[in-house]
Design a protein around this motif. Structure first.
Motif, PDB file in Angstrom:
ATOM      1  N   LEU A 193       0.832  -1.202   0.000  1.00 36.70           N
ATOM      2  CA  LEU A 193       0.000   0.000   0.000  1.00 36.70           C
ATOM      3  C   LEU A 193       0.870   1.257   0.000  1.00 36.70           C
ATOM      4  CD1 LEU A 193      -2.884  -1.023   2.438  1.00 36.70           C
ATOM      5  CD2 LEU A 193      -3.037  -0.682  -0.044  1.00 36.70           C
ATOM      6  N   HIS A 194       2.034   1.181   0.642  1.00 38.42           N
ATOM      7  CA  HIS A 194       2.976   2.298   0.570  1.00 38.42           C
ATOM      8  C   HIS A 194       3.474   2.481  -0.863  1.00 38.42           C
ATOM      9  CE1 HIS A 194       3.522   3.901   4.580  1.00 38.42           C
ATOM     10  NE2 HIS A 194       3.577   2.676   5.087  1.00 38.42           N
ATOM     11  N   VAL A 195       3.724   1.378  -1.557  1.00 36.26           N
ATOM     12  CA  VAL A 195       4.130   1.473  -2.962  1.00 36.26           C
ATOM     13  C   VAL A 195       3.031   2.173  -3.772  1.00 36.26           C
ATOM     14  CG1 VAL A 195       4.673   0.183  -5.054  1.00 36.26           C
ATOM     15  CG2 VAL A 195       5.628  -0.552  -2.858  1.00 36.26           C
ATOM     16  N   ALA A 196       1.797   1.749  -3.562  1.00 35.29           N
ATOM     17  CA  ALA A 196       0.672   2.366  -4.262  1.00 35.29           C
ATOM     18  C   ALA A 196       0.579   3.852  -3.936  1.00 35.29           C
ATOM     19  CB  ALA A 196      -0.631   1.656  -3.900  1.00 35.29           C
ATOM     20  N   ARG A 197       0.781   4.191  -2.675  1.00 30.92           N
ATOM     21  CA  ARG A 197       0.719   5.597  -2.254  1.00 30.92           C
ATOM     22  C   ARG A 197       1.737   6.450  -3.010  1.00 30.92           C
ATOM     23  NH1 ARG A 197       4.098   8.213   0.913  1.00 30.92           N
ATOM     24  NH2 ARG A 197       5.069   6.307   1.708  1.00 30.92           N
ATOM     25  N   THR A 198       2.966   5.958  -3.121  1.00 30.00           N
ATOM     26  CA  THR A 198       4.000   6.750  -3.782  1.00 30.00           C
ATOM     27  C   THR A 198       3.736   6.876  -5.281  1.00 30.00           C
ATOM     28  OG1 THR A 198       5.443   4.803  -4.022  1.00 30.00           O
ATOM     29  CG2 THR A 198       5.736   6.150  -2.052  1.00 30.00           C
ATOM     30  N   VAL A 199       3.163   5.856  -5.889  1.00 26.88           N
ATOM     31  CA  VAL A 199       2.837   5.941  -7.313  1.00 26.88           C
ATOM     32  C   VAL A 199       1.708   6.949  -7.533  1.00 26.88           C
ATOM     33  CG1 VAL A 199       2.048   4.679  -9.349  1.00 26.88           C
ATOM     34  CG2 VAL A 199       3.607   3.578  -7.737  1.00 26.88           C
ATOM     35  N   VAL A 200       0.723   6.972  -6.631  1.00 24.33           N
ATOM     36  CA  VAL A 200      -0.354   7.953  -6.731  1.00 24.33           C
ATOM     37  C   VAL A 200       0.205   9.369  -6.605  1.00 24.33           C
ATOM     38  CG1 VAL A 200      -2.437   8.836  -5.599  1.00 24.33           C
ATOM     39  CG2 VAL A 200      -2.165   6.386  -5.959  1.00 24.33           C
ATOM     40  N   ARG A 201       1.152   9.562  -5.692  1.00 26.49           N
ATOM     41  CA  ARG A 201       1.787  10.878  -5.557  1.00 26.49           C
ATOM     42  C   ARG A 201       2.494  11.275  -6.863  1.00 26.49           C
ATOM     43  NH1 ARG A 201      -0.280  14.151  -1.757  1.00 26.49           N
ATOM     44  NH2 ARG A 201       0.096  13.447   0.376  1.00 26.49           N
TER      45      ARG A 201
ATOM     46  N   SER B 145      -3.873   9.387  -2.025  1.00 24.53           N
ATOM     47  CA  SER B 145      -2.546   9.140  -1.449  1.00 24.53           C
ATOM     48  C   SER B 145      -2.602   9.237   0.070  1.00 24.53           C
ATOM     49  CB  SER B 145      -1.525  10.109  -2.031  1.00 24.53           C
ATOM     50  OG  SER B 145      -1.842  11.442  -1.706  1.00 24.53           O
ATOM     51  N   ASP B 146      -3.375  10.194   0.592  1.00 22.51           N
ATOM     52  CA  ASP B 146      -3.543  10.291   2.050  1.00 22.51           C
ATOM     53  C   ASP B 146      -4.219   9.038   2.604  1.00 22.51           C
ATOM     54  OD1 ASP B 146      -2.422  12.830   2.086  1.00 22.51           O
ATOM     55  OD2 ASP B 146      -4.353  13.846   1.913  1.00 22.51           O
ATOM     56  N   LEU B 147      -5.266   8.600   1.907  1.00 24.57           N
ATOM     57  CA  LEU B 147      -6.001   7.428   2.364  1.00 24.57           C
ATOM     58  C   LEU B 147      -5.130   6.177   2.348  1.00 24.57           C
ATOM     59  CD1 LEU B 147      -8.586   5.994   3.247  1.00 24.57           C
ATOM     60  CD2 LEU B 147      -9.247   5.859   0.830  1.00 24.57           C
ATOM     61  N   LEU B 148      -4.326   6.004   1.320  1.00 26.92           N
ATOM     62  CA  LEU B 148      -3.467   4.824   1.247  1.00 26.92           C
ATOM     63  C   LEU B 148      -2.446   4.809   2.383  1.00 26.92           C
ATOM     64  CD1 LEU B 148      -2.934   4.632  -2.610  1.00 26.92           C
ATOM     65  CD2 LEU B 148      -4.229   3.008  -1.199  1.00 26.92           C
ATOM     66  N   PHE B 149      -1.979   5.983   2.798  1.00 27.67           N
ATOM     67  CA  PHE B 149      -1.088   6.059   3.950  1.00 27.67           C
ATOM     68  C   PHE B 149      -1.812   5.565   5.203  1.00 27.67           C
ATOM     69  CE2 PHE B 149       0.447   8.462   7.662  1.00 27.67           C
ATOM     70  CZ  PHE B 149       1.772   8.043   7.682  1.00 27.67           C
ATOM     71  N   ILE B 150      -3.034   6.040   5.400  1.00 25.32           N
ATOM     72  CA  ILE B 150      -3.823   5.613   6.563  1.00 25.32           C
ATOM     73  C   ILE B 150      -4.115   4.123   6.487  1.00 25.32           C
ATOM     74  CG2 ILE B 150      -6.097   5.847   7.653  1.00 25.32           C
ATOM     75  CD1 ILE B 150      -5.976   8.844   6.805  1.00 25.32           C
ATOM     76  N   MET B 151      -4.464   3.639   5.302  1.00 21.15           N
ATOM     77  CA  MET B 151      -4.747   2.210   5.137  1.00 21.15           C
ATOM     78  C   MET B 151      -3.516   1.365   5.452  1.00 21.15           C
ATOM     79  SD  MET B 151      -7.068   2.019   1.676  1.00 21.15           S
ATOM     80  CE  MET B 151      -8.862   2.026   1.786  1.00 21.15           C
ATOM     81  N   SER B 152      -2.347   1.832   5.046  1.00 23.83           N
ATOM     82  CA  SER B 152      -1.129   1.064   5.326  1.00 23.83           C
ATOM     83  C   SER B 152      -0.889   0.977   6.832  1.00 23.83           C
ATOM     84  CB  SER B 152       0.067   1.702   4.627  1.00 23.83           C
ATOM     85  OG  SER B 152       0.409   2.941   5.212  1.00 23.83           O
ATOM     86  N   ARG B 153      -1.181   2.055   7.550  1.00 27.64           N
ATOM     87  CA  ARG B 153      -1.031   2.030   9.008  1.00 27.64           C
ATOM     88  C   ARG B 153      -2.011   1.043   9.639  1.00 27.64           C
ATOM     89  NH1 ARG B 153      -1.158   6.906  12.535  1.00 27.64           N
ATOM     90  NH2 ARG B 153       0.075   5.449  13.791  1.00 27.64           N
TER      91      ARG B 153
END
Length: 208
Positions: free
Chosen positions: A128-136, A176-184
């Protein structure tokens, strides 16, 4: 209804492709690059789901997000023009509002952050962190496209290209914010915190 009868078309062999409005664009066009990043982010989310390490609420939300990312890609590949021949698929405000609600809901029970988060922990959370960075990355590319094409509706696309829908970029920002929260949430107790340089001992050796 989508009807794909053949995957290869040979139409892109000269470095060109067509946007959703059938206009021709180079494959290096920032709009093409941006929806390519969106496709990559969707694939990264698919890998996170394939790990099987996410709870039912996250799985259900991510399934919706994967579908909406196709909408984002369609939106970014369709310049804003007046009186289009066909009604384009666009991201709408309620989809962004839902991402914000999920941010609040999924983040409500998380412990307060004492440091930055290192990508890692469980396989699903790391992905999910990988997905977050790609979205950014997609968001940054989208803003570069806005610098080139603007965000206005074109009255005459033959002379002035249509702009980029800002709601699609807002969607990427919230996602991207949501994916960070989801990863946590996915990590739970496996969350890995950054240790600042002043608190690390450069002379210390990793323990076996």
């Amino acid at each position: 209804m989508v009807n794909l009868t053949r995957i290869y078309t040979r139409t892109g062999d000269q470095g060109e492709t067509r946007l959703s409005d059938n206009s021709v664009a180079r494959k290096t066009d920032l709009r093409v690059e941006t929806y390519g990043h969106v496709d990559e982010a969707n694939s990264a989310i698919g890998v996170a789901l394939a790990t099987g390490g996410l709870d039912e609420q996250l799985v259900a939300a991510l399934a919706i997000i994967q579908n909406e990312l196709f909408d984002v890609g369609a939106d970014l590949s369709n310049p804003l023009v007046a009186s289009p021949e066909w009604e384009p698929l666009r991201i709408i405000q309620p989809s962004i509002d839902r991402l914000e609600r999920w941010c609040d809901e999924f983040g409500a029970e998380l412990p307060k952050l004492r440091s930055f988060i290192l990508p890692g922990g469980t396989a699903a959370a790391a992905q999910l962190h990988v997905a977050r960075t790609v979205v950014r990355r997609a968001e940054r590319s989208a803003w570069r496209a806005v610098e080139v094409y603007g965000s206005e509706v074109s009255e005459d696309p033959q002379t002035v290209p249509g702009g980029v829908n800002l709601l699609a970029i807002q969607y990427l920002n919230r996602l991207s914010d949501l994916l960070f929260i989801m990863s946590r949430r996915a990590n739970g107790d496996a969350e890995v915190l950054w240790v600042p340089g002043g608190e690390r001992n450069p002379a210390a050796q990793p323990q076996d």
